[in-house]
Write a protein that holds these residues in place. Structure first.
Motif, PDB file in Angstrom:
ATOM      1  N   ASP A  50       0.808  -1.219   0.000  1.00  0.00           N
ATOM      2  CA  ASP A  50       0.000   0.000   0.000  1.00  0.00           C
ATOM      3  C   ASP A  50       0.836   1.262   0.000  1.00  0.00           C
ATOM      4  O   ASP A  50       0.364   2.328   0.412  1.00  0.00           O
ATOM      5  CB  ASP A  50      -0.976   0.022   1.184  1.00  0.00           C
ATOM      6  N   GLY A  51       2.071   1.173  -0.453  1.00  0.00           N
ATOM      7  CA  GLY A  51       2.932   2.344  -0.554  1.00  0.00           C
ATOM      8  C   GLY A  51       3.999   2.108  -1.602  1.00  0.00           C
ATOM      9  O   GLY A  51       4.100   1.031  -2.198  1.00  0.00           O
ATOM     10  N   LEU A  52       4.830   3.106  -1.816  1.00  0.00           N
ATOM     11  CA  LEU A  52       5.840   3.025  -2.870  1.00  0.00           C
ATOM     12  C   LEU A  52       6.969   2.053  -2.536  1.00  0.00           C
ATOM     13  O   LEU A  52       7.782   1.743  -3.394  1.00  0.00           O
ATOM     14  CB  LEU A  52       6.409   4.416  -3.169  1.00  0.00           C
ATOM     15  N   GLY A  53       7.023   1.573  -1.306  1.00  0.00           N
ATOM     16  CA  GLY A  53       8.029   0.569  -0.966  1.00  0.00           C
ATOM     17  C   GLY A  53       7.676  -0.829  -1.423  1.00  0.00           C
ATOM     18  O   GLY A  53       8.487  -1.749  -1.289  1.00  0.00           O
ATOM     19  N   PHE A  54       6.480  -0.999  -1.981  1.00  0.00           N
ATOM     20  CA  PHE A  54       6.024  -2.340  -2.376  1.00  0.00           C
ATOM     21  C   PHE A  54       6.978  -3.002  -3.372  1.00  0.00           C
ATOM     22  O   PHE A  54       7.420  -4.139  -3.161  1.00  0.00           O
ATOM     23  CB  PHE A  54       4.618  -2.250  -2.974  1.00  0.00           C
ATOM     24  N   LEU A  55       7.307  -2.322  -4.468  1.00  0.00           N
ATOM     25  CA  LEU A  55       8.138  -2.943  -5.499  1.00  0.00           C
ATOM     26  C   LEU A  55       9.564  -3.168  -5.027  1.00  0.00           C
ATOM     27  O   LEU A  55      10.150  -4.228  -5.277  1.00  0.00           O
ATOM     28  CB  LEU A  55       8.134  -2.090  -6.762  1.00  0.00           C
TER      29      LEU A  55
END
Length: 851
Positions: free
Chosen positions: A370-375
């Motif tokens: 649910d945030g940009l740290g996912f990938l």
């Protein structure tokens, strides 16, 4: 666990919801990784030593020999002759440099060599002095040179890695590479462009690129010439035209051999860069290059060595078997037993599931999703797991599952049954999703039957008191998922309905239209990815199909919002509106060991406007699902918000929401987790290879995390950041791309994971989706054809499809209207509210008495 083994120091648990900066470094100057901050020192057991063979820079496993400095390199060079064959392994103290050149006698030898380090920096170059300026696009005919071939390139052509534009031949670690001389006299022509990449290998007789390799060339050349092959670890800083066999290359020499054969079989053992020299000597010469006779033709080039991730069904059968056998070792071997056998930094699947669960199931926010740290987090996690597998077998590369193939098949058949009948779910692959309710939906057949979900089975010492997140039964599941089963669970229905729109060519094409990192990184975790988790995991026990009907809702309404079952209780729990038991005995009644919303429901019952207050709660928890009146008004126009909230809170005697393992924070306990995420990483590679318009990483919290962040009392923290999604947040991985014992930030992971980067040890085989052409998209998904049509439900019962689609349009219009300026778009792993088949309601009476 001996935390010091992994370079982590014990730390005090702290809140990461305030600034995110606190705790990023300790008094000693060591950067503290995310998981250690969350769990008070219990950090990821990331591989902390050089776990590579060969060049020792970017991949491969660590062996006892490599640790002790005895034989970090093992290059197996096999010399092919027309009528004879000798096999050699080169390495350690003795080489064949400048002596012991092979004549036609059958000399043999075996040595090993110390490890040499190679860097990998892509530079353009010309293939020879007549090729023109570096980087030019002119084609130069090479009358003498070599080509690199493998079993996969012989089957598929030299296509793997073509889009990465390395400019050099590609070879793979631990896969036999055949280096073969080419010569115009044999009818072979090798064409290079100004960057040195092989663009075409044509045969003037029949156009076959393979006709010039191997026996045919040997028959025409072997009797007349002799060849000297030299291979050395190098870097990417020099062009091939300027390569010389210098003292530096000599010091990094891995192979030096002379032979009458025109083909050399070599097994590279580490990702990196290598210089390959081949010299041709006249037929009457029995001397090597170190003697008086000089070669009459020479050629040199670099080769780039990378692991290649392929679609799992495109692997050769023996590679499929090897992958599954190794993956099974990761799940069936205890931590201590595995460390004794594979090295003291090896970890099993249970450790990875524990760490993922600890990051994703914190109460204040989700540090993995649910945030940009996912990938970046999942890219690092998958690579870390891949390296652990390579400690069992160094040739392993995690394949990807291109689930758009199965979606296209389901679309063509008109039945979602064909999706679940995919080879992916065969007993010999990942096993079925159609499990038995009487046994708690445990996977009971195939190689993944009875995969345990508790830490003790994996040899992990840990408890909730030690900072681990577990459910009430002590299993590696989210606290809100009080699933009591002791083994891996799956179900092919969601709250009584069958999902019928798996991630498709359309969804992946739409994802590739995002050219800004902030949008791409947000959207990819939902529509193209999250639906896979839910279609395999399933939800059961809440009897929503029955109660929607009992409350007077049309079945299509229940079907269209049933997906919220995956995330609704999670968000209730994070807001402290739902409380879940901390511990239940293994024989506890599942109807009593479940989460409850008793305080808030009791408060609402005394409210002057109970229904309106309940509507506010529903919309606060899941605004995209409950934003329009149709979601809480039944077919007669009667308001049912309070009853819906009771249902979502499991307040009825016979309801108990349980989620399959791939659909919650302990997802890696399901082996299918691992080929799912490379599929998403592959999309990311393709987008970056095609170019991004804006790769900046937003620094403000509301643009890096797309949910609210909650305080200890469940209140929403205004401007709160979720650590793990900011660009400079220190993550939980180290030594994936170097040996510096340095925990990476998100920004660093973003750069390291870039396709074709110097440090990244893997690539993807191709970026083609040929099955998508029939859906109206180009095979590379870069364009939409006139024949493109919106994704259709693969449901067998399609009577309500049009109505469901209309409802989805309404819901989509209302998405992104939160205080996060449109960034709070979709909830949890569920992603797009997919179309559902309407399964017949279950029979039997249900008690509707709320607790």
């Amino acid at each position: 666990m001996d935390v010091s083994l992994y370079g982590a120091e014990p730390m005090t648990p702290m809140s990461l919801t305030e600034s995110g900066a606190s705790g990023a470094s300790g008094t000693s100057g060591m950067r503290r990784p995310l998981l250690a901050l969350l769990t008070g020192g219990l950090c990821f057991a990331s591989i902390a030593s050089v776990h590579k063979l060969g060049t020792g820079a970017t991949g491969g496993p660590m062996t006892d020999e490599a640790v002790n400095g005895n034989g970090g390199v093992s290059l197996a060079a096999k010399l092919k002759r027309p009528n004879a064959r000798a096999e050699y392994e080169y390495g350690d103290a003795n080489s064949l440099k400048d002596e012991s050149y092979l004549s036609k006698s059958e000399e043999t030898g075996s040595q090993t060599r110390p490890s040499k380090k190679a860097k990998a920096e892509v530079k353009s170059f010309s293939s020879d002095s007549s090729a023109g300026a570096a980087g030019s696009k002119t084609y130069t005919k090479q009358s003498f040179g070599f080509v690199a071939d493998s079993d996969y390139s012989r089957r598929d052509g030299a296509t793997a890695g073509a889009q990465y534009n390395f400019g050099y031949p590609l070879v793979e670690p631990y896969r036999i590479t055949t280096l073969s001389v080419t010569d115009s006299l044999s009818g072979a022509s090798n064409y290079f462009d100004g960057e040195g990449g092989r663009r075409a290998l044509a045969d003037q007789h029949n156009g076959s690129p393979r006709a010039t390799v191997g026996a045919r060339v040997e028959a025409q050349l072997a009797d007349s010439n002799r060849y000297r092959w030299r291979i050395a670890a190098t870097d990417g800083s020099s062009s091939s035209e300027s390569l010389e066999w210098t003292a530096s290359l000599d010091a990094n020499s891995l192979v030096d051999s002379a032979t009458t054969a025109t083909s050399l079989e070599v097994t590279f053992t580490s990702p990196g860069w290598y210089a390959v020299f081949v010299d041709e000597f006249p037929a009457n010469s029995n001397r090597g290059a170190g003697q008086s006779n000089a070669p009459h033709r020479s050629y040199q080039s670099k080769v780039v060595c990378r692991y290649v991730r392929r679609e799992i069904r495109a692997l050769f059968p023996e590679d499929q078997s090897l992958f599954f056998d190794t993956l099974e070792i990761m799940y069936r071997t205890s931590w201590g037993e595995g460390q004794a056998k594979y090295g003291n930094v090896w970890r099993n699947a249970g450790v990875f599931a524990r760490d993922h669960n600890n990051l994703a199931a914190q109460r204040e926010c989700d540090h993995m999703h649910d945030g940009l740290g996912f990938l970046t987090a999942h890219g690092a996690l998958t690579l870390d797991f891949e390296k652990a597998m390579q400690m069992v077998d160094p040739s392993i590369s995690i394949p990807y599952w291109d689930f758009t193939i199965d979606a296209q098949a389901a679309s063509e058949s008109g039945s979602i049954k064909s999706w679940y009948d995919s080879e992916i779910f065969d007993k010999s692959f990942f096993g079925s999703v159609a499990t038995d309710a009487t046994n708690g939906h445990v996977v009971e057949e195939g190689r993944w039957a009875y995969v345990p979900v508790n830490m003790a089975a994996y040899g992990i010492n840990g408890s909730q008191a030690a900072g681990n997140v577990l459910n009430a039964y002590g299993h590696l599941r989210a606290p809100w998922n009080t699933n009591s089963a002791s083994f891996l669970t799956r179900h092919n229905q969601t709250s009584g309905y069958t999902q019928s729109s798996p991630p498709s060519c359309e969804w992946h094409y739409e994802q590739l239209q995002f050219t800004d990192w902030a949008l791409f990184g947000r959207e990819i975790q939902y529509e193209p990815h999250g639906k896979i988790h839910t279609m395999v995991a399933g939800v059961w026990g809440n009897k929503q199909d029955h109660y929607w009907e009992e409350m007077g809702f049309e079945a299509r309404i229940g079907a269209s919002i049933a997906m919220s079952s995956f995330g609704f209780q999670k968000d209730l729990w994070r807001r402290h509106w739902m409380q879940c038991p901390e511990a239940c005995s293994s024989d506890a009644d599942t109807d009593t060991c479940k989460c409850s919303c008793s305080p808030i429901l009791s408060e609402l019952r005394t409210s002057d406007n109970r229904e309106m207050a309940a509507t506010d709660v529903l919309q606060a928890v899941d605004g995209s699902t409950f934003s329009d009146a149709e979601s809480h008004l039944n077919a007669d126009g009667e308001e049912r918000s309070f009853e819906i909230l009771e249902l979502m809170c499991d307040s009825y005697d016979d309801t108990h929401t349980m989620i399959g393992d791939l659909g919650n924070s302990g997802g890696p306990i399901d082996p299918l987790f691992w080929p799912v995420h490379p599929t998403i990483d592959r999309l990311w590679h393709w987008r970056r290879l095609n170019g991004m318009d804006d790769e900046s990483w937003p620094s403000d919290a509301k643009h890096t995390y797309f949910h609210d962040v909650y305080g200890k009392d469940g209140s929403v923290e205004a401007g709160g950041s979720c650590y793990g999604h900011g660009p400079d947040d220190v993550m939980s991985w180290r030594n994936l791309f170097d040996t510096d014992d340095h925990y990476y930030t998100n920004r660093e992971l973003y750069n390291y994971l870039a396709p074709g980067s110097e440090e990244l040890p893997y690539i993807y085989d191709s970026f083609l989706w040929p099955h998508c052409v029939s859906e109206g998209y180009s095979a590379d998904l870069n364009s939409k054809l006139e024949t493109a049509k919106p994704q259709q439900s693969a449901g067998d019962e399609g009577d309500d499809d049009e109505a469901v689609q209309e409802r989805q349009k309404k819901m989509k219009k209302n998405e992104g209207t939160s205080s996060n300026d449109g960034l709070e778009k979709k909830r949890g792993p569920e992603g797009k509210i997919g179309k559902m088949e309407v399964a017949p309601p279950t029979s039997g009476g249900h008690s509707a008495v709320p607790k």
